[in-house]
Scaffold this motif. Structure first.
Motif, PDB file in Angstrom:
ATOM      1  N   THR A 184      -7.526   9.662   5.589  1.00 37.14           N
ATOM      2  CA  THR A 184      -8.743   8.996   6.083  1.00 37.14           C
ATOM      3  C   THR A 184      -9.760  10.033   6.544  1.00 37.14           C
ATOM      4  O   THR A 184     -10.960   9.914   6.259  1.00 37.14           O
ATOM      5  CB  THR A 184      -8.380   8.045   7.249  1.00 37.14           C
TER       6      THR A 184
ATOM      7  N   ASP B 213       4.388   8.161   3.043  1.00 41.14           N
ATOM      8  CA  ASP B 213       3.546   7.227   3.785  1.00 41.14           C
ATOM      9  C   ASP B 213       3.919   7.277   5.265  1.00 41.14           C
ATOM     10  O   ASP B 213       4.787   6.545   5.726  1.00 41.14           O
ATOM     11  CB  ASP B 213       3.733   5.817   3.222  1.00 41.14           C
TER      12      ASP B 213
ATOM     13  N   VAL C 147     -10.062   3.824   4.542  1.00 41.56           N
ATOM     14  CA  VAL C 147     -10.574   5.046   3.916  1.00 41.56           C
ATOM     15  C   VAL C 147     -11.944   4.755   3.327  1.00 41.56           C
ATOM     16  O   VAL C 147     -12.103   3.799   2.560  1.00 41.56           O
ATOM     17  CB  VAL C 147      -9.617   5.532   2.806  1.00 41.56           C
TER      18      VAL C 147
ATOM     19  N   LEU D 141      -3.385   3.899  -1.672  1.00 39.36           N
ATOM     20  CA  LEU D 141      -4.161   3.886  -0.426  1.00 39.36           C
ATOM     21  C   LEU D 141      -4.709   2.464  -0.234  1.00 39.36           C
ATOM     22  O   LEU D 141      -4.317   1.539  -0.947  1.00 39.36           O
ATOM     23  CB  LEU D 141      -5.283   4.912  -0.491  1.00 39.36           C
TER      24      LEU D 141
ATOM     25  N   ARG E  89      -1.580   9.140   6.681  1.00 39.30           N
ATOM     26  CA  ARG E  89      -2.676   8.170   6.541  1.00 39.30           C
ATOM     27  C   ARG E  89      -3.915   8.663   7.283  1.00 39.30           C
ATOM     28  O   ARG E  89      -5.032   8.566   6.772  1.00 39.30           O
ATOM     29  CB  ARG E  89      -2.258   6.826   7.124  1.00 39.30           C
ATOM     30  N   GLN E  90      -3.683   9.186   8.490  1.00 44.97           N
ATOM     31  CA  GLN E  90      -4.837   9.667   9.268  1.00 44.97           C
ATOM     32  C   GLN E  90      -5.511  10.849   8.585  1.00 44.97           C
ATOM     33  O   GLN E  90      -6.734  10.959   8.596  1.00 44.97           O
ATOM     34  CB  GLN E  90      -4.390  10.055  10.678  1.00 44.97           C
TER      35      GLN E  90
ATOM     36  N   MET F 296      -5.156   0.957   6.691  1.00 48.58           N
ATOM     37  CA  MET F 296      -5.858   2.165   6.258  1.00 48.58           C
ATOM     38  C   MET F 296      -7.307   1.834   5.950  1.00 48.58           C
ATOM     39  O   MET F 296      -7.575   0.960   5.126  1.00 48.58           O
ATOM     40  CB  MET F 296      -5.206   2.744   5.004  1.00 48.58           C
TER      41      MET F 296
END
Lengths: 339, 432
Positions: B333, B324, B116, B109, B329-330, B114
């Motif tokens: 997060t 990925d 996060v 990550l 990713r969303q 990104m």
């Protein structure tokens, strides 16, 4: 005669009326050619998909489920009996697990439920790995003899996981079956598709009858042979197409047989519920296998029962040709006449 | 062009524009795509998690395909091996995730683009980096362990030392039996026993606990052996070794929890269990006979130590990204966001966030959250840090030991043999 045919008081001139009739017949005949060809192609595609993918996928899930139940029974029988220390869960268990994995591979190959089906197959694969690992643990302890009671504990764990596995297989079967239902609802044997070719065919038949009436009134001929033959050929085409609709009933019957096989196995499993060390299921398997065989036969019959597209295309083209042959000479009669 | 023609041209242009707008709108709805998620949660826990996933879908338009199974490890291993992993998987084992990271099946990550939210506590940062320096996971929720649950209608003195705890379970007040214990948790049966042994070791010799967790201590070490033997003292109060312990081996841990909450008055009244019991008490509210509470696992080394300095074992559910994609990713997060973390107590009474300032409705829930986010020392469950081969061997050894305690030496030797084969894969996350 001719004077009467030229123009009726207040009516359309005969030559123009003939041209309109020809145009209408040819337009509708073209529509019949197009819709019957498309409908027949869709019908064959639907029957083919069902025979090659839908039926095998649902049948394979049912077979996997039954093989799993029988594998578990075989393992329990072997590991709780004296043979456990010598042969472990036994050859019958190994064979049935092999049937499960092969059946799941068949479901994956024929999967009609797309991503949802694939996800469930992967889930079942993973659960099967966990289940067989527990049976292996039970086997390992039972082979030690004195520790077989601990093996029985692992066997109980495997039984718990078996419930999950069967439940997921039921979900997979329903998912595949629902996908087949959805395909059939929009496929070539569905009502909208049937209406798509039946309505133009009937319209053409009505126009051919009206054409006969028109020619009889204007030309005082009892019957136009070409249009009469065209009507007969059209009726033959409709009959051939209607026979293809029979594929829908064959597919329905095939699915009923699959459901019957599944019910047979479920009923048997219900009877042995709580008694994992139950007696064999040869009679049940035989009945279910027959139902699955019958289901496959019906699926094949559905495919074979659809009309030959070459005959239908030839028939509809012949209808168009006969229409032209029947009306062009009448129109030609007016080419050099004064109106 | 006359007026009539112009009207036609305008009508056609307007119609085309409307069709294009409709088409664009339709694309906008479908363009967000989907994300597949695999986790262990089924039943009530699945419903709670999908409520959070629904919020994610409402925020982003991304559809979530959730698969829940208790055989999550086996399903994930099969999926990864066949090249069809889920986009995101949630596991409680950092050791298992570390294995996927080593094989590059798990994506790091904190890559470009990104953002996060980072955890505040060093411990969680270590866990999310799987004992290394690169962040591979986000903490979805946490579970507090080192808890002894009891029925409030029983009067007793809270034990301060191990010996007191054993005595409390043996000499049950009133007519009640002592411990509620079930070791079945298919396909990870045995973990309730590993929690016992880990807790005993943590609260008798924290240094040995850390060394065992890091893979630097032999399982045959006398301090470890003593922990196993101490657990047998509790087992002896339930049943003697052999077939009499089969019901305990076959009983599921959540059945034991339910018995604590809803069982007959003569049923067991003590339960060494994690913070899940808070949820069992809530979900069984309509049939609950007993109000439950917890006290900390006795700290034999430091009798009467204040809560603020006490050590607690914890486990966390970690979400890792196996594909990925922008959608994955969303989701990662979102799961680490304050919004998702604050939702957990509203959808589940078994779920606790590692973030402070999250509101809990029950008094017990607030106390658990206070421990997780306060100044107490937290130690990640060692069996969550071990590679799966060693974890599975630990679970198996617990079952075998519960059945036949006389085989302890052999079992510990076997665990050492497994440890030797996976030593370089053991991740070290110090207590903190």
């Amino acid at each position: 005669m001719a004077g009467d045919a030229v123009r009726r008081p207040g009516g359309m001139p005969t030559r123009i009326a003939l041209r309109w009739l020809l145009a209408a017949l040819l337009v509708v005949a073209t529509l019949v050619i197009a819709t019957s060809a498309a409908a027949l192609a869709a019908m064959r595609r639907t029957a083919g998909d069902y025979q090659q993918r839908g039926q095998p996928s649902v049948a394979a899930v049912a077979a996997a489920r039954q093989a799993l139940v029988e594998a578990d029974l075989a393992a329990v029988n072997s590991l709780t009996g004296h043979g456990g220390t010598l042969v472990g869960p036994g050859a019958a268990y190994q064979n049935q697990v092999s049937v499960v994995t092969q059946s799941l591979a068949r479901v994956a190959e024929h999967n009609v439920a797309g991503t949802a089906g694939s996800q469930l197959i992967e889930l079942v694969d993973g659960l099967l790995v966990a289940y067989t690992a527990l049976i292996e643990h039970a086997d390992a302890y039972c082979r030690l003899g004195a520790d077989c009671p601990l093996g029985q504990v692992y066997l109980a764990y495997a039984g718990n996981l078996l419930g999950d596995l069967l439940s997921q297989l039921d979900t997979l079967r329903k998912t595949e079956d629902d996908a087949v239902t959805a395909q059939l609802a929009t496929g070539g044997t569905s009502v909208p598709w049937v209406m798509a070719w039946v309505v133009p065919c009937l319209a053409l038949l009505v126009l051919l009858v009206l054409g006969q009436v028109f020619l009889r009134r204007r030309f005082r001929r009892r019957v136009s042979p070409a249009l009469a033959v065209a009507a007969v050929v059209l009726i033959a085409v409709v009959a051939a197409m209607a026979l293809s609709v029979h594929a829908r009933r064959q597919i329905g019957s095939s699915r009923e047989q699959l459901a019957a096989a599944n019910t047979t196995w479920h009923d048997w499993q219900g009877r042995i519920h709580g008694r994992r060390a139950a007696t064999g299921s040869d009679a049940v398997d035989q009945a279910a296998a027959q139902a699955i065989q019958l289901s496959g036969d019906r699926a094949a019959r559905a495919m074979a029962g659809t009309a030959d597209p070459r005959w239908v295309a030839g028939g509809t083209l012949l209808v168009a040709a006969l229409i032209v042959a029947g009306l062009i000479p009448r129109i030609e009669e007016y080419r050099y006449r004064s109106r | 062009m006359n007026v009539h023609s112009r009207q036609w041209v305008r009508a056609v242009a307007l119609g085309t524009a409307l069709l294009m707008a409709a088409g664009t709108g339709a694309c906008a709805v479908n363009d967000h795509g989907s994300v597949s998620v695999l986790a262990i949660w089924t039943g009530d826990e699945q419903r709670a998690f999908t409520t959070i996933l629904d919020r994610f879908t409402a925020r982003t338009g991304i559809k979530v395909n959730y698969t829940g199974t208790r055989a999550v490890s086996q399903v994930l291993a099969t999926d990864v091996q066949t090249g069809t992993p889920p986009d995101v998987a949630v596991l409680s084992s950092a050791g298992e995730l570390a294995g996927y990271a080593r094989r590059q099946a798990l994506h790091p990550l904190d890559q470009s683009g990104m953002r996060v939210a980072p955890p505040q506590r060093t411990l969680w940062r270590h866990v999310e980096a799987l004992g290394g320096t690169v962040r591979y996971a986000v903490t979805v929720k946490a579970t507090l362990k080192s808890m002894i649950w009891y029925r409030r209608d029983h009067r007793f003195e809270v034990p301060q030392r191990w010996e007191d705890l054993v005595r409390t379970g043996t000499a049950a007040p009133g007519a009640g039996a002592g411990w509620c214990l079930g070791l079945e948790a298919t396909p990870a049966s045995g973990w309730p026993g590993t929690d016992w042994i880990e807790d005993i070791l943590l609260h008798t010799n924290a240094e040995a606990y850390q060394q065992l967790s890091a893979g630097t201590l032999s399982w045959s070490d006398p301090r470890v052996q003593a922990a196993w033997r101490a657990w047998d003292q509790v087992l002896q109060t339930i049943a003697p070794p052999g077939p009499a312990r089969d019901p305990m081996l076959k009983a599921s841990f959540d059945d034991a929890d339910r018995t604590l909450v809803t069982g007959a008055p003569a049923a067991c009244w003590l339960d060494h269990e994690a913070s899940f019991v808070a949820g069992t008490a809530t979900s069984s509210a309509s049939t609950a006979h007993h109000d439950v509470d917890f006290f900390p696992f006795p700290d034999a080394g430091v009798p009467g130590a204040p809560d603020g300095h006490r050590s607690w074992e914890v486990s966390v559910d970690l979400a890792g990204m196996f594909r990925d994609t922008p959608q994955a990713r969303q989701l990662i997060t979102f799961l680490a966001s304050d919004e998702a973390q604050r939702m957990w107590p509203t959808v589940s009474s078994t779920a606790f966030s590692t973030r402070p300032n999250v509101t809990y409705t029950s008094e017990v829930g607030r106390r658990i959250a206070g421990i997780l986010t306060g100044g107490a020392t937290l130690c990640v469950d060692p069996s969550d840090l071990m590679p799966p081969a060693l974890t599975d061997a630990f679970y198996g050894a617990v079952l075998a030991y519960a059945h036949r305690p006389d085989r302890l030496t052999t079992l510990l030797d076997q665990l050492d043999q497994v440890r030797a084969t996976v030593r370089d894969q053991i991740i070290d996350v110090p207590c903190g």
